[in-house]
Design a protein around this motif. Structure first.
Motif, PDB file in Angstrom:
ATOM      1  N   SER A  72       1.051  -1.264  -0.102  1.00  0.00           N
ATOM      2  CA  SER A  72      -0.126  -0.029   0.729  1.00  0.00           C
ATOM      3  C   SER A  72       0.686   1.553   0.268  1.00  0.00           C
ATOM      4  O   SER A  72       1.778   1.688   0.223  1.00  0.00           O
ATOM      5  N   LEU A  73       0.844   2.150  -0.857  1.00  0.00           N
ATOM      6  CA  LEU A  73       1.187   3.284  -0.466  1.00  0.00           C
ATOM      7  C   LEU A  73       0.396   4.438  -0.029  1.00  0.00           C
ATOM      8  O   LEU A  73      -0.769   4.816   0.680  1.00  0.00           O
ATOM      9  N   GLU A  74       1.171   5.290   1.519  1.00  0.00           N
ATOM     10  CA  GLU A  74       1.164   5.827   2.542  1.00  0.00           C
ATOM     11  C   GLU A  74       0.886   7.196   1.721  1.00  0.00           C
ATOM     12  O   GLU A  74       1.700   7.787   1.868  1.00  0.00           O
ATOM     13  N   GLY A  75      -0.003   8.184   2.484  1.00  0.00           N
ATOM     14  CA  GLY A  75       0.010   9.694   2.216  1.00  0.00           C
ATOM     15  C   GLY A  75       0.272  10.050   0.283  1.00  0.00           C
ATOM     16  O   GLY A  75       1.856  10.606   0.510  1.00  0.00           O
ATOM     17  N   VAL A  76      -0.140   9.387  -0.080  1.00  0.00           N
ATOM     18  CA  VAL A  76      -0.070  10.383  -2.381  1.00  0.00           C
ATOM     19  C   VAL A  76      -0.403  11.477  -2.105  1.00  0.00           C
ATOM     20  O   VAL A  76      -2.109  11.432  -2.025  1.00  0.00           O
ATOM     21  N   LYS A  77       0.229  11.912  -2.923  1.00  0.00           N
ATOM     22  CA  LYS A  77      -0.131  13.091  -3.550  1.00  0.00           C
ATOM     23  C   LYS A  77      -0.222  13.323  -4.951  1.00  0.00           C
ATOM     24  O   LYS A  77       0.895  12.778  -5.886  1.00  0.00           O
ATOM     25  N   ILE A  78      -1.359  13.073  -5.843  1.00  0.00           N
ATOM     26  CA  ILE A  78      -0.963  13.336  -7.090  1.00  0.00           C
ATOM     27  C   ILE A  78      -1.292  14.438  -8.181  1.00  0.00           C
ATOM     28  O   ILE A  78      -2.133  15.844  -7.147  1.00  0.00           O
ATOM     29  N   GLY A  79      -0.038  14.984  -8.624  1.00  0.00           N
ATOM     30  CA  GLY A  79      -0.319  16.870  -9.181  1.00  0.00           C
ATOM     31  C   GLY A  79       1.147  17.425  -8.163  1.00  0.00           C
ATOM     32  O   GLY A  79       2.400  16.397  -7.900  1.00  0.00           O
ATOM     33  N   GLU A  80       1.501  18.452  -8.521  1.00  0.00           N
ATOM     34  CA  GLU A  80       2.544  19.081  -7.581  1.00  0.00           C
ATOM     35  C   GLU A  80       1.972  18.846  -5.975  1.00  0.00           C
ATOM     36  O   GLU A  80       1.247  18.996  -5.765  1.00  0.00           O
ATOM     37  N   GLU A  81       3.453  18.795  -5.591  1.00  0.00           N
ATOM     38  CA  GLU A  81       2.944  18.391  -4.444  1.00  0.00           C
ATOM     39  C   GLU A  81       2.469  19.481  -3.729  1.00  0.00           C
ATOM     40  O   GLU A  81       2.081  18.659  -2.438  1.00  0.00           O
ATOM     41  N   ASN A  82       3.150  20.422  -4.103  1.00  0.00           N
ATOM     42  CA  ASN A  82       2.589  21.332  -3.148  1.00  0.00           C
ATOM     43  C   ASN A  82       1.466  22.324  -2.802  1.00  0.00           C
ATOM     44  O   ASN A  82       0.692  22.901  -2.866  1.00  0.00           O
ATOM     45  N   SER A  83       1.488  21.462  -4.625  1.00  0.00           N
ATOM     46  CA  SER A  83      -1.077  21.574  -4.276  1.00  0.00           C
ATOM     47  C   SER A  83      -1.429  20.604  -5.874  1.00  0.00           C
ATOM     48  O   SER A  83      -1.477  20.750  -6.725  1.00  0.00           O
ATOM     49  N   PRO A  84      -1.146  19.775  -5.280  1.00  0.00           N
ATOM     50  CA  PRO A  84      -1.745  18.493  -5.776  1.00  0.00           C
ATOM     51  C   PRO A  84      -3.163  18.358  -5.901  1.00  0.00           C
ATOM     52  O   PRO A  84      -3.905  19.062  -5.292  1.00  0.00           O
ATOM     53  N   ILE A  85      -3.588  17.908  -7.035  1.00  0.00           N
ATOM     54  CA  ILE A  85      -5.512  17.474  -7.999  1.00  0.00           C
ATOM     55  C   ILE A  85      -6.174  16.731  -6.383  1.00  0.00           C
ATOM     56  O   ILE A  85      -7.124  17.153  -6.712  1.00  0.00           O
ATOM     57  N   ARG A 181      -2.582   4.052 -18.827  1.00  0.00           N
ATOM     58  CA  ARG A 181      -2.623   4.302 -17.639  1.00  0.00           C
ATOM     59  C   ARG A 181      -2.603   5.832 -16.829  1.00  0.00           C
ATOM     60  O   ARG A 181      -2.541   6.834 -16.353  1.00  0.00           O
ATOM     61  N   SER A 182      -0.968   5.956 -17.510  1.00  0.00           N
ATOM     62  CA  SER A 182       0.018   6.758 -16.912  1.00  0.00           C
ATOM     63  C   SER A 182      -0.130   7.340 -18.289  1.00  0.00           C
ATOM     64  O   SER A 182      -0.277   8.848 -17.173  1.00  0.00           O
ATOM     65  N   ASP A 183      -0.792   7.741 -18.924  1.00  0.00           N
ATOM     66  CA  ASP A 183      -0.739   8.636 -19.863  1.00  0.00           C
ATOM     67  C   ASP A 183      -1.986  10.204 -19.753  1.00  0.00           C
ATOM     68  O   ASP A 183      -2.576  11.218 -18.932  1.00  0.00           O
ATOM     69  N   ILE A 184      -3.253   8.529 -18.803  1.00  0.00           N
ATOM     70  CA  ILE A 184      -4.402   9.646 -18.364  1.00  0.00           C
ATOM     71  C   ILE A 184      -4.146  10.553 -16.893  1.00  0.00           C
ATOM     72  O   ILE A 184      -4.550  11.264 -17.248  1.00  0.00           O
ATOM     73  N   LEU A 185      -3.692   9.686 -16.295  1.00  0.00           N
ATOM     74  CA  LEU A 185      -2.837   9.985 -14.691  1.00  0.00           C
ATOM     75  C   LEU A 185      -1.959  11.370 -15.076  1.00  0.00           C
ATOM     76  O   LEU A 185      -2.189  12.915 -15.030  1.00  0.00           O
ATOM     77  N   ALA A 186      -1.285  11.355 -15.912  1.00  0.00           N
ATOM     78  CA  ALA A 186      -0.190  12.323 -15.896  1.00  0.00           C
ATOM     79  C   ALA A 186      -1.088  13.961 -17.250  1.00  0.00           C
ATOM     80  O   ALA A 186      -0.237  14.781 -16.862  1.00  0.00           O
ATOM     81  N   SER A 187      -1.927  13.834 -18.124  1.00  0.00           N
ATOM     82  CA  SER A 187      -2.590  14.649 -18.516  1.00  0.00           C
ATOM     83  C   SER A 187      -3.613  15.336 -17.274  1.00  0.00           C
ATOM     84  O   SER A 187      -3.561  16.324 -17.797  1.00  0.00           O
ATOM     85  N   PHE A 188      -3.540  14.407 -16.518  1.00  0.00           N
ATOM     86  CA  PHE A 188      -4.709  15.125 -15.623  1.00  0.00           C
ATOM     87  C   PHE A 188      -3.926  15.579 -14.513  1.00  0.00           C
ATOM     88  O   PHE A 188      -4.306  17.121 -14.070  1.00  0.00           O
ATOM     89  N   ALA A 189      -2.838  15.576 -14.393  1.00  0.00           N
ATOM     90  CA  ALA A 189      -2.090  15.847 -13.118  1.00  0.00           C
ATOM     91  C   ALA A 189      -0.905  17.203 -14.030  1.00  0.00           C
ATOM     92  O   ALA A 189      -1.140  18.407 -13.150  1.00  0.00           O
ATOM     93  N   LEU A 190      -1.110  17.408 -15.720  1.00  0.00           N
ATOM     94  CA  LEU A 190      -0.596  18.468 -16.062  1.00  0.00           C
ATOM     95  C   LEU A 190      -2.024  19.391 -16.041  1.00  0.00           C
ATOM     96  O   LEU A 190      -1.776  20.091 -17.131  1.00  0.00           O
ATOM     97  N   GLY A 191      -3.146  18.863 -15.955  1.00  0.00           N
ATOM     98  CA  GLY A 191      -4.366  20.039 -16.458  1.00  0.00           C
ATOM     99  C   GLY A 191      -4.504  19.886 -18.093  1.00  0.00           C
ATOM    100  O   GLY A 191      -5.052  20.564 -18.899  1.00  0.00           O
ATOM    101  N   GLN A 192      -4.062  18.687 -18.898  1.00  0.00           N
ATOM    102  CA  GLN A 192      -4.447  18.530 -20.624  1.00  0.00           C
ATOM    103  C   GLN A 192      -4.602  17.474 -20.394  1.00  0.00           C
ATOM    104  O   GLN A 192      -4.832  16.502 -21.335  1.00  0.00           O
ATOM    105  N   PRO A 193      -6.329  17.218 -20.011  1.00  0.00           N
ATOM    106  CA  PRO A 193      -6.806  15.741 -20.962  1.00  0.00           C
ATOM    107  C   PRO A 193      -7.138  15.908 -21.847  1.00  0.00           C
ATOM    108  O   PRO A 193      -7.479  14.931 -22.310  1.00  0.00           O
ATOM    109  N   GLU A 194      -7.349  17.208 -22.401  1.00  0.00           N
ATOM    110  CA  GLU A 194      -7.843  17.288 -24.089  1.00  0.00           C
ATOM    111  C   GLU A 194      -7.002  16.890 -24.551  1.00  0.00           C
ATOM    112  O   GLU A 194      -6.863  16.056 -26.100  1.00  0.00           O
TER     113      GLU A 194
END
Length: 309
Positions: A72-85, A181-194
């Motif tokens: 298990s991963l604990e304390g997970v932040k997706i996106g920027e560490e200081n401003s996660p999604i 899956r990686s590209d979906i996660l990265a696109s949302f993390a970058l704010g570019q799902p389009e």
């Protein structure tokens, strides 16, 4: 030696063996947990680096369950560490990584004040009338009959329950389920799902898609019984018909748009569950779907149904 003394001696030996075995068992569990966590973290890091997600996924530690042999991963932040999604308290793998590329996880969204999250998440929360995010869910994805069958379940406190089920096929063998899956996660993390339809337009074939929403607070906040839309059904119907056009489902003045508006209005009157199903007569590529959406003919040509329960 009398019988009582023999029994006491035997009992003493049994207790001694039991204590020793317990100590070895505890030591064994500790070793499995410690080295299992180290091995799992190594593999997780390798996977994140291989897929280019190391800059988007930040976690505090890896926990390894010595009984189920799963990490298990604990304390997970997706996106920027200081401003996660999103911030997850825990993401648990229900099967070990050797079953890759199949995936089966449970996750818990940590209670997060609106100001602790990214600008995109804050905007969504404000539009939904929420100032704190808390939830849980699960995601499974397996290879079946050359297709990828996936199910996402999401339960957000004071908002609702969302279930998304899909059956797709990767037509381009240069892409893998992990790449997708990686590209979906990265696109949302970058704010570019389009970017996804551009990358995978010709590479993904959609066989079926179903989205279910179960109300638990969101609709009551967005459409209160005393609101202007609820008191003016004609105005609401018009807004929904224009929304159908904006989403590429059907032209605003079409019979299809009116059918959509009627289904959604029925749901808003007694908000319980709304289901959108897309079952094309034959599998269709993402590129074709994007083209139909731009023409405003998704609902007419692709066996889309919207039902209120």
């Amino acid at each position: 030696m009398n019988t009582t003394s023999k029994f006491q001696t035997l009992l003493g030996k049994v207790l001694t063996y039991f204590i020793l075995l317990s100590c070895f068992a505890i030591l064994g569990l500790y070793v499995v947990q410690r080295y299992g966590a180290q091995y799992a973290e190594q593999k997780i890091q390798e996977q994140l680096e291989r897929t280019g997600l190391s800059q988007f996924v930040h976690y505090q530690q890896v926990y390894f369950n010595p009984f189920t042999l799963t990490p298990s991963l604990e304390g997970v932040k997706i996106g920027e560490e200081n401003s996660p999604i999103l911030i997850f308290a825990r993401i648990s793998f229900n099967s070990y990584l050797i079953k890759h590329p199949n995936l089966d996880i449970d996750f818990w969204i940590q209670e997060s004040p609106i100001d602790s999250l990214s600008r995109e998440t804050r905007a969504l929360m404000r539009s939904a009338g929420m100032d704190t995010l808390l939830g849980k869910g699960s995601f499974s994805s397996t290879i079946q009959d050359e297709g990828i069958v996936s199910e996402l379940k999401l339960d957000i406190k004071d908002a609702g329950k969302l279930t998304l089920m899909s059956n797709i096929r990767l037509l381009d063998h240069e892409f893998t389920p992990s790449d997708l899956r990686s590209d979906i996660l990265a696109s949302f993390a970058l704010g570019q799902p389009e970017a996804l339809p551009i990358i995978y337009g010709d590479a993904i074939e959609l066989r079926s898609l179903e989205i279910q929403y179960e109300e638990s607070g969101l609709i009551h906040r967005l459409f209160p019984p005393s609101g202007s839309y609820q008191s003016n059904p004609v105005e609401l119907e018009g807004a929904l018909m224009f929304a159908s056009q904006a989403l590429g489902l059907a032209p605003a003045n079409s019979p299809e748009a009116k059918q959509i508006a009627t289904s959604v209005q029925t749901f808003l009157e007694t908000p319980k569950q709304l289901t959108l199903s897309l079952l094309p007569s034959s599998p269709i590529s993402v590129k074709e779907l994007t083209l139909l959406a731009s023409e405003g003919s998704l609902y007419k040509n692709n066996r889309i149904t919207i039902q209120s329960h």
